[in-house]
Design a protein around this motif. Structure first.
Motif, PDB file in Angstrom:
ATOM      1  N   PRO A   1       0.857  -1.192   0.000  1.00  0.00           N
ATOM      2  CA  PRO A   1       0.000   0.000   0.000  1.00  0.00           C
ATOM      3  C   PRO A   1       0.891   1.240   0.000  1.00  0.00           C
ATOM      4  O   PRO A   1       1.496   1.583   1.015  1.00  0.00           O
TER       5      PRO A   1
ATOM      6  N   THR B   1       0.478   4.130   2.557  1.00  0.00           N
ATOM      7  CA  THR B   1       0.789   3.717   3.929  1.00  0.00           C
ATOM      8  C   THR B   1       2.294   3.710   4.159  1.00  0.00           C
ATOM      9  O   THR B   1       2.791   4.235   5.160  1.00  0.00           O
TER      10      THR B   1
ATOM     11  N   ILE C   1       3.639   7.096   4.379  1.00  0.00           N
ATOM     12  CA  ILE C   1       3.371   7.709   5.684  1.00  0.00           C
ATOM     13  C   ILE C   1       4.376   7.223   6.727  1.00  0.00           C
ATOM     14  O   ILE C   1       4.937   8.006   7.487  1.00  0.00           O
ATOM     15  N   ILE C   2       4.615   5.893   6.727  1.00  0.00           N
ATOM     16  CA  ILE C   2       5.569   5.350   7.705  1.00  0.00           C
ATOM     17  C   ILE C   2       6.938   6.004   7.509  1.00  0.00           C
ATOM     18  O   ILE C   2       7.565   6.487   8.456  1.00  0.00           O
TER      19      ILE C   2
ATOM     20  N   SER D   1       7.026   9.664   8.521  1.00  0.00           N
ATOM     21  CA  SER D   1       7.107   9.950   9.953  1.00  0.00           C
ATOM     22  C   SER D   1       8.407   9.402  10.546  1.00  0.00           C
ATOM     23  O   SER D   1       8.782   9.784  11.644  1.00  0.00           O
ATOM     24  N   TYR D   2       9.078   8.527   9.813  1.00  0.00           N
ATOM     25  CA  TYR D   2      10.378   8.022  10.255  1.00  0.00           C
ATOM     26  C   TYR D   2      11.407   9.151  10.283  1.00  0.00           C
ATOM     27  O   TYR D   2      12.080   9.391  11.269  1.00  0.00           O
TER      28      TYR D   2
ATOM     29  N   ARG E   1      11.680  12.710  10.759  1.00  0.00           N
ATOM     30  CA  ARG E   1      10.746  13.746  11.193  1.00  0.00           C
ATOM     31  C   ARG E   1      10.840  14.992  10.328  1.00  0.00           C
ATOM     32  O   ARG E   1       9.845  15.586   9.967  1.00  0.00           O
TER      33      ARG E   1
ATOM     34  N   LEU F   1       2.232  15.549   7.266  1.00  0.00           N
ATOM     35  CA  LEU F   1       3.395  14.726   7.595  1.00  0.00           C
ATOM     36  C   LEU F   1       4.712  15.348   7.150  1.00  0.00           C
ATOM     37  O   LEU F   1       5.765  14.807   7.416  1.00  0.00           O
TER      38      LEU F   1
ATOM     39  N   LEU G   1       9.930  -1.858   9.511  1.00  0.00           N
ATOM     40  CA  LEU G   1       9.862  -0.396   9.334  1.00  0.00           C
ATOM     41  C   LEU G   1       9.315   0.269  10.589  1.00  0.00           C
ATOM     42  O   LEU G   1       9.852   1.262  11.063  1.00  0.00           O
ATOM     43  N   MET G   2       8.220  -0.324  11.136  1.00  0.00           N
ATOM     44  CA  MET G   2       7.618   0.274  12.315  1.00  0.00           C
ATOM     45  C   MET G   2       8.590   0.288  13.475  1.00  0.00           C
ATOM     46  O   MET G   2       8.682   1.251  14.223  1.00  0.00           O
TER      47      MET G   2
ATOM     48  N   ALA H   1      11.755   0.312  13.339  1.00  0.00           N
ATOM     49  CA  ALA H   1      12.916   1.155  13.090  1.00  0.00           C
ATOM     50  C   ALA H   1      12.590   2.620  13.338  1.00  0.00           C
ATOM     51  O   ALA H   1      13.481   3.459  13.413  1.00  0.00           O
ATOM     52  N   MET H   2      11.283   2.926  13.470  1.00  0.00           N
ATOM     53  CA  MET H   2      10.901   4.325  13.646  1.00  0.00           C
ATOM     54  C   MET H   2      11.321   4.830  15.016  1.00  0.00           C
ATOM     55  O   MET H   2      11.333   4.077  15.980  1.00  0.00           O
ATOM     56  N   PRO H   3      11.667   6.123  15.093  1.00  0.00           N
ATOM     57  CA  PRO H   3      11.981   6.692  16.399  1.00  0.00           C
ATOM     58  C   PRO H   3      10.718   6.710  17.262  1.00  0.00           C
ATOM     59  O   PRO H   3       9.623   6.927  16.755  1.00  0.00           O
ATOM     60  N   GLY H   4      10.891   6.434  18.542  1.00  0.00           N
ATOM     61  CA  GLY H   4       9.734   6.390  19.445  1.00  0.00           C
ATOM     62  C   GLY H   4       9.073   5.031  19.363  1.00  0.00           C
ATOM     63  O   GLY H   4       9.095   4.386  18.316  1.00  0.00           O
TER      64      GLY H   4
ATOM     65  N   SER I   1      -5.042   3.524   9.881  1.00  0.00           N
ATOM     66  CA  SER I   1      -3.613   3.293   9.682  1.00  0.00           C
ATOM     67  C   SER I   1      -2.825   4.568   9.974  1.00  0.00           C
ATOM     68  O   SER I   1      -1.717   4.506  10.502  1.00  0.00           O
TER      69      SER I   1
ATOM     70  N   VAL J   1       0.118   4.706  12.800  1.00  0.00           N
ATOM     71  CA  VAL J   1       1.502   5.148  12.579  1.00  0.00           C
ATOM     72  C   VAL J   1       1.851   6.213  13.604  1.00  0.00           C
ATOM     73  O   VAL J   1       2.902   6.171  14.247  1.00  0.00           O
ATOM     74  N   ASN J   2       0.957   7.181  13.803  1.00  0.00           N
ATOM     75  CA  ASN J   2       1.262   8.280  14.718  1.00  0.00           C
ATOM     76  C   ASN J   2       1.413   7.801  16.158  1.00  0.00           C
ATOM     77  O   ASN J   2       2.224   8.342  16.900  1.00  0.00           O
TER      78      ASN J   2
ATOM     79  N   ARG K   1       2.376   4.816  17.018  1.00  0.00           N
ATOM     80  CA  ARG K   1       3.281   3.660  17.035  1.00  0.00           C
ATOM     81  C   ARG K   1       2.549   2.404  17.478  1.00  0.00           C
ATOM     82  O   ARG K   1       3.060   1.618  18.268  1.00  0.00           O
TER      83      ARG K   1
ATOM     84  N   LEU L   1      -1.153  -1.512  12.897  1.00  0.00           N
ATOM     85  CA  LEU L   1      -0.649  -1.218  11.558  1.00  0.00           C
ATOM     86  C   LEU L   1      -0.301  -2.511  10.817  1.00  0.00           C
ATOM     87  O   LEU L   1      -0.624  -2.676   9.640  1.00  0.00           O
TER      88      LEU L   1
ATOM     89  N   LEU M   1      -1.877  -3.858   7.367  1.00  0.00           N
ATOM     90  CA  LEU M   1      -1.074  -4.277   6.211  1.00  0.00           C
ATOM     91  C   LEU M   1      -1.441  -5.690   5.781  1.00  0.00           C
ATOM     92  O   LEU M   1      -1.600  -5.964   4.586  1.00  0.00           O
TER      93      LEU M   1
END
Lengths: 292, 366
Positions: free
Chosen positions: A132, A135, A138-139, A142-143, A145, A230, B54-55, B57-60, B316, B320-321, B323, B328, B332
């Motif tokens: 998607p 999606t 977006i990920i 936001s990764y 910033r 974003l 990916l999720m 690896a995100m900060p936070g 979704s 993401v916002n 976490r 999420l 997917l």
């Protein structure tokens, strides 16, 4: 040999030019696109870049001083409109360029080499097409910033190549059966040479059309990212204007409408112009379409 | 795509029952449908993995988000963190491979974990709360677009190069070019502020505040009323493409011999248009419907954001916002499986209708 290729692309160019100028809708489309490009890239030298926040001038209606009124911060909307077009357009063009380069290299090699490489490329297109797109965008957005426009272009480019890869591969599959490619292969000219010098120039027009289509897709994505809030809200950008207008419910206030509708109309017009151009180009390159 | 037809075993040993069963299994394993199915499962697996890593690896992480919520109630940050970790259904400190194994072994049995933000609620429940709404709005919009698009497309093909055709073609190109979220904004602005025919503040969301969800006339009417904007957005945004596609397909069919023969046989124009031209023009479009649905569902996130319509897209975005890893990942899994398996079914249907597809996809381009 090199003169022959030049002549080939020259031929494509003149066919494309005729396709645009002879079709009324294509010509209109080109005029719209050129006008918006001029507005955006020449206009920035004519307006005053200093656009201060003015708490006494919120949501002013259209007037001689503020052609399109002012926004929720009291900034001049027209100035923002002129300055805000550059980013979506150049990011869109860059993203499209990345898409096209990746798609052309992978698609042409896959179609020409077949075998294992072809299987892997097809599998990769399958997977990337299923992800998607928004999606993931977006990920990733936001990764990072404070994502830079350059990164946005790179991400969009790397997520949208599969469709073009498939159609280029399909075209190469049919082209490589033609006699002149047989002849080139018999001369033992080497894969890169045959693919990039003998096959691809024949598809120059088609690739150019797909570049324009990729630009429209990339602009859709970057404006959408702004709309979702974003991307950093520091730059001048049409997408950001729409987002701020929407968040501040500008649609409820008739005198605030220009701040919402002006950037919206610019984006919509630019997209429509590009699509009209591609349609007339397609008809010029493929006369069979004209009867359809 | 090269196709390996299963070669018959050279020297057939005496067939025992076990061997025969093995051969049937091999035949199924190598069949077109099953090869596509395996590929589909692989694609879903890879996409889910991409989401998983990916999720993370995100900060936070979810702990930060939950701790932030808890400390707003006047708890000290350290205590809030401890409370947050306690309330999570998974151990955020566990090594990544362990989390991976926990998630995917659960997934195989249909367990998608629990939501982080709505503590303790299973992900499947969270998704089922929004999925029907997205399917309803997107499905209705796309159905309207396809029906009208096919109709207009046929009219355009029959009246080729007439004024009607030129006008409709232009409109179709323009509608296809404008991003769907801009169409939504335009609908709201023109409808509410300029014309005053709709009240957007009243129409936002999925249903009105006082209405109880349930199978009654009030609720259905209200849901339809709130669905007007998203449905018309999806319909307007996709109809142009269908008009042009159907026009091209019909034009192709109109030149075929069997249409000429049908005319020569003196069949009525209506019968030719419906049973001969229409049917054959629509068939090649079957796989495209699946792809179209997938793209529209993917793009629904922007329309839902604009219209404040709480569907899969907004879920979704908030996942993401916040976490919310599991929600999420669940989204997917659901969306990619929908895309992959509707494609699979469309391919199978089309493969039955047109056996050439099963052999090669080369001709499609020429």
């Amino acid at each position: 040999m090199s003169t022959k290729t030049k002549k080939g692309t020259g031929g494509t160019l003149s066919v494309l030019w005729q396709g645009i100028t002879r079709s009324p809708s294509g010509f209109t489309g080109m005029c719209i696109v050129v006008a918006i490009l001029a507005f955006v890239f020449l206009g920035r030298f004519l307006v005053d870049h200093d656009n201060p926040t003015d708490p006494d001038a919120l949501w002013l209606p259209m007037s001689g001083e503020h052609w399109l009124g002012t926004n929720f911060e009291g900034k001049d909307t027209f100035t923002k409109l002129v300055l805000g077009g550059a980013e979506p357009i150049w990011v869109g063009a860059l993203a499209a360029a990345i898409t096209v380069v990746v798609a052309v290299i992978l698609g042409a090699l896959a179609g020409y080499l077949r075998g294992r490489f072809d299987d892997i490329v097809l599998q990769a297109t399958d997977i990337t097409m299923t992800i998607p797109f928004i999606t993931v965008l977006i990920i990733v957005a936001s990764y990072f910033r404070n994502i830079s426009p350059l990164m946005v272009a790179l991400i969009i480019g790397l997520l949208t190549w599969p469709f073009l890869t498939r159609s280029i591969r399909a075209q190469v599959l049919t082209l490589k059966e033609r006699e002149f490619i047989e002849a080139a292969k018999l001369q033992n000219l080497g894969t890169t040479r045959v693919v990039f010098v003998d096959i691809l120039p024949n598809m120059a027009g088609y690739i150019f059309i797909n570049f324009i289509i990729a630009v429209t897709n990339a602009i859709y994505a970057i404006v959408g990212l702004y709309l979702l809030g974003l991307l950093p809200s520091t730059a001048e950008n049409w997408g950001l204007m729409i987002q701020q207008a929407w968040q501040n419910s500008a649609y409820l206030l008739p005198r605030a409408l220009p701040f919402l509708l002006a950037p919206l109309a610019m984006i919509a017009l630019f997209q429509v112009g590009l699509v009209l151009v591609t349609r007339s180009l397609e008809q010029a390159l493929n006369p069979r379409l004209r009867e359809r | 795509m090269s196709v390996k037809t299963p070669a018959p075993p050279a020297s057939a040993p005496p067939p025992t029952r076990l061997r025969r069963a093995g051969r049937v299994a091999l035949r199924i394993w190598r069949s077109y449908a099953f090869r596509r199915f395996r590929r589909g499962v692989l694609v879903v697996f890879i996409v889910t993995n991409a989401g998983f890593f990916l999720m993370r690896a995100m900060p936070g992480d979810p702990v930060d988000v939950l701790a932030g919520q808890i400390s707003q109630r006047g708890v000290s940050p350290v205590e809030a963190r401890a409370l947050a970790i306690q309330s999570l259904a998974f151990d955020p400190g566990a090594p990544l491979w362990e989390q991976w194994w926990d998630y995917f072994s659960g997934l195989v049995t249909g367990d998608m974990g629990t939501s982080v933000t709505q503590v303790g609620v299973p992900v499947s429940e969270v998704i089922m709360k929004v999925l029907p709404w997205t399917l309803f709005s997107v499905g209705a919009g796309v159905t309207i677009a396809i029906t009208l698009g096919l109709l207009f497309g046929m009219v355009m093909a029959y009246r080729r190069n007439s004024r009607v055709d030129h006008a409709l073609s232009l409109i179709a190109s323009i509608l296809g070019a404008i991003p769907n979220y801009l169409i939504a904004i335009t609908l709201v602005t023109v409808g509410s502020t300029l014309l005053g025919v709709i009240n957007f503040l009243d129409m936002r969301g999925r249903y009105g505040q006082g209405v109880q969800p349930g199978f009654n006339l009030d609720f259905i009417g209200d849901a339809l009323y709130h669905g007007i904007l998203p449905i018309s957005t999806y319909a307007i945004a996709t109809i142009g493409t269908w008009m042009l596609v159907m026009k091209a397909a019909t034009t192709e069919v109109l030149g075929d011999d069997y249409v000429t023969v049908a005319r020569a046989r003196g069949l009525t124009d209506k019968r030719i248009a419906l049973t001969y031209v229409g049917r054959n023009a629509v068939l090649p479009l079957v796989p495209q419907v699946a792809i179209a649905l997938a793209t529209v569902i993917g793009g629904s996130i922007l329309v839902e954001q604009v219209l404040a319509y709480e569907g899969l897209g907004l879920l979704s975005l908030s996942a993401v916002n916040n976490r919310d890893y599991f929600v999420l990942q669940g989204v997917l899994v659901i969306t990619t499986s929908c895309v992959v398996f509707t494609n699979w079914i469309a391919d199978l249907i089309y493969g039955r209708l047109d056996p050439r597809v099963r052999v090669s996809d080369v001709e499609a381009s020429s």
